[in-house]
Design a protein around this motif. Structure first.
Motif, short mmCIF file in Angstrom:
data_model
loop_
_atom_site.label_atom_id
_atom_site.label_comp_id
_atom_site.label_asym_id
_atom_site.label_seq_id
_atom_site.Cartn_x
_atom_site.Cartn_y
_atom_site.Cartn_z
N GLY A 1 43.77 44.94 35.94
CA GLY A 1 43.30 44.19 37.10
C GLY A 1 42.85 42.79 36.72
O GLY A 1 43.17 41.81 37.38
N ARG B 1 46.07 46.17 40.61
CA ARG B 1 45.07 47.17 40.95
C ARG B 1 45.76 48.51 41.17
O ARG B 1 46.68 48.63 41.99
CB ARG B 1 44.32 46.77 42.21
CG ARG B 1 43.25 47.79 42.62
CD ARG B 1 42.52 47.38 43.87
NE ARG B 1 41.50 48.36 44.24
CZ ARG B 1 40.74 48.30 45.31
NH1 ARG B 1 40.87 47.27 46.15
NH2 ARG B 1 39.84 49.24 45.57
N ARG C 1 46.55 51.88 42.70
CA ARG C 1 46.31 52.44 44.04
C ARG C 1 46.79 53.88 44.19
O ARG C 1 46.46 54.54 45.17
CB ARG C 1 47.01 51.56 45.09
CG ARG C 1 46.40 50.16 45.27
CD ARG C 1 45.06 50.21 45.96
NE ARG C 1 45.12 50.95 47.20
CZ ARG C 1 45.58 50.46 48.37
NH1 ARG C 1 45.98 49.20 48.43
NH2 ARG C 1 45.60 51.22 49.44
N GLU D 1 33.42 46.53 38.51
CA GLU D 1 34.69 46.90 39.12
C GLU D 1 35.23 48.22 38.59
O GLU D 1 36.21 48.76 39.13
CB GLU D 1 35.74 45.79 38.93
CG GLU D 1 36.00 45.38 37.50
CD GLU D 1 35.17 44.18 37.05
OE1 GLU D 1 35.72 43.31 36.34
OE2 GLU D 1 33.98 44.12 37.39
#
Length: 508
Positions: free
Chosen positions: A36, A157, A159, A207
């Protein structure tokens, strides 16, 4: 519909020490690393201060390191995995030194080793006192970028996981620039870090919210010991998110924990005082804070004027909050620091799902048990990350039809803030059935509003299994059940076996 591409090699998600170790050991197979944040950002490895524990001196032995690891884990450590970690530990540290990690050396050129809590020998290799993680990651990142077989893509990212009709993991769904992309591969290595971002007070990058763990659980992976969360006792309490860390090495150098009256209090909680196991120290500080007496780390005599050179990161963090540790005690509080739970793996990093491997904090290799031994985390990342990459490179492409492609829902930032506050309040250093039940009800409400997001799944696993473990063990302390079991048992659970009124599967 998401665009699909194919990668003929090892697909690694996460670019901390575990992920890059996996990518390096995947050679000569191609390795695609998805992260990320840019390299050296957003990973706990780069933030680690203490160093790497290994039997590096003539006075030490891997068997002693393994025994200390087993003892710290409060009966849940797999002795064979601990022996493997300790046996391969020294070579892992030397390999990182060869890559350029500038470990501190003594006059003879040997590793300069520090003593940390619950170690029977000085065996922690450090860099400039508190710079180990940053320096190691700089060296490993440079080595990875120099390898022709490794490609790194940031801004990705995670998912979802792609699965075929047999349940095998066949790749990932990632979000990049607001668009979804599917990437298939013969093998996926998740090195997505821990769950610190699920807590309001954490020492890790916020994060990191357990997304890899949550997505693996949604895919059916076996999860081990999710209730065991380690709270670092001495986060610097200056109101920052994440909280800066006052490394445990300070207590190894002789710094003392005192209350607001200047009274040293640790001897009243444990005979080893400042060098007691982390969970004991965290609860002692929690108790002093709850009683209104305050808690401070006094390193004036132990370090004093040497702070800027001996512990530059701690010194800078303190100054940023208006504290000069050369002449003032440092205000401290416990903070979420490390997750002992994760995806259950074998000694090669393979999870219960074919095609899926895990390494680093998101994995449950069996070496940490109920309470990780200080400075074993970077070591585990290097040793088992390399093992996962080597095993993943042997995977062959599958031919079954991919049937699961959906991306998991996203939890809005406002809900993340609510979740973090609830986790710190109810699943923190001290827990009880009332608070954990309240937390699970809050998770039900968040899930009803936002869907089964990976963060909520990771939080539910932690909370439900903490409620189910009606005893205190290692880092898991129940105020309403303080007794320690005579024969501790691991928690092994799948998400489908986690009912709404939670009861985890306790396995021998």
């Amino acid at each position: 519909m998401a665009h699909r591409t194919q990668h003929d090699g090892v697909l690694v998600v996460g670019a901390g020490l575990a992920g890059l170790s996996a990518a390096l050991s995947a050679a000569p197979r191609k390795a695609l690393v998805l992260t990320g944040a840019p390299l050296n950002h957003g990973c706990s490895s780069a933030w680690a201060q203490g160093g790497m524990a290994a039997a590096l001196s003539a006075q030490d032995d891997p068997a002693l390191h393994a025994a200390d690891t087993v003892a710290a884990g409060a009966g849940l450590v797999d002795p064979e995995r601990a022996a493997l970690l300790a046996r391969e530990g020294a070579a892992a540290v030397r390999r990182l030194a060869e890559l350029g990690a500038p470990f501190d050396r003594d006059a003879a050129g040997d590793f300069s080793l520090s003593l940390e809590a619950a170690h029977s020998r000085a065996r922690v290799a450090r860099v400039k006192g508190d710079q180990a993680g940053r320096a190691i990651m700089a060296a490993v990142s440079a080595a990875a970028l120099a390898q022709r077989h490794i490609e790194v893509r940031d801004g990705m990212r995670l998912r979802g996981l792609l699965q075929d009709e047999t349940g095998r993991v066949r790749g990932v769904v990632v979000e990049h620039g607001g668009q979804l992309h599917e990437i298939t591969a013969p093998a996926v290595v998740l090195a997505t870090g821990g769950i610190g971002g699920l807590y309001a007070v954490t020492t890790t990058p916020p994060e990191l919210r357990g997304e890899g763990l949550g997505l693996a659980a949604l895919a059916g992976a076996l999860i081990g010991d999710p209730e065991f969360v380690q709270f670092h006792p001495t986060a610097i309490d200056i109101g920052r998110d994440p909280a800066p860390l006052a490394t445990e090495a300070l207590r190894g150098e002789g710094a003392r924990l005192v209350n607001g009256n200047g009274e040293a209090f640790m001897a009243a909680y444990h005979p080893d005082a400042e060098l007691a196991p982390r969970d004991v120290v965290a609860r002692a500080i929690h108790a002093e804070l709850a009683a209104g007496r305050g808690a401070f780390l006094d390193a004036r005599a132990a370090v004093g004027d040497h702070f800027p050179d001996a512990f530059p990161a701690v010194f800078a963090a303190c100054l940023s909050g208006g504290v000069d540790p050369r002449v003032q005690p440092i205000p401290v509080a416990p903070a979420c620091h490390y997750h002992m739970g994760g995806m259950v793996t074998d000694e090669r990093g393979a999870t219960s799902l074919p095609g899926l491997f895990a390494a680093g904090e998101c994995a449950s290799t069996g070496v940490h048990g109920a309470n990780r031994l200080a400075s074993n985390s970077l070591l585990e990342a290097a040793v088992f990350g390399a093992r996962a990459g080597a095993a993943a490179r042997e995977a062959e492409a599958a031919s079954a039809r991919i049937t699961r492609t959906a991306a998991a829902p996203v939890l809005p930032e406002g809900a993340v803030t609510e979740l973090r506050r609830a986790m710190s309040a109810e699943a923190g250093v001290v827990r009880d059935a009332t608070g954990l039940s309240r937390l699970l009800a809050q998770l039900d409400a968040l899930e009803a509003a936002h869907g089964r997001t990976p963060e909520l799944v990771a939080a539910r696993l932690t909370a439900a299994c903490a409620l189910d473990r009606r005893e205190s063990l290692g880092a898991h302390f129940r105020a309403d059940a303080p007794e320690t079991p005579a024969e501790p048992r691991r928690t092994l659970v799948t998400l489908d076996a986690l009912p709404a009124s939670p009861a985890c599967i306790a396995a021998e």
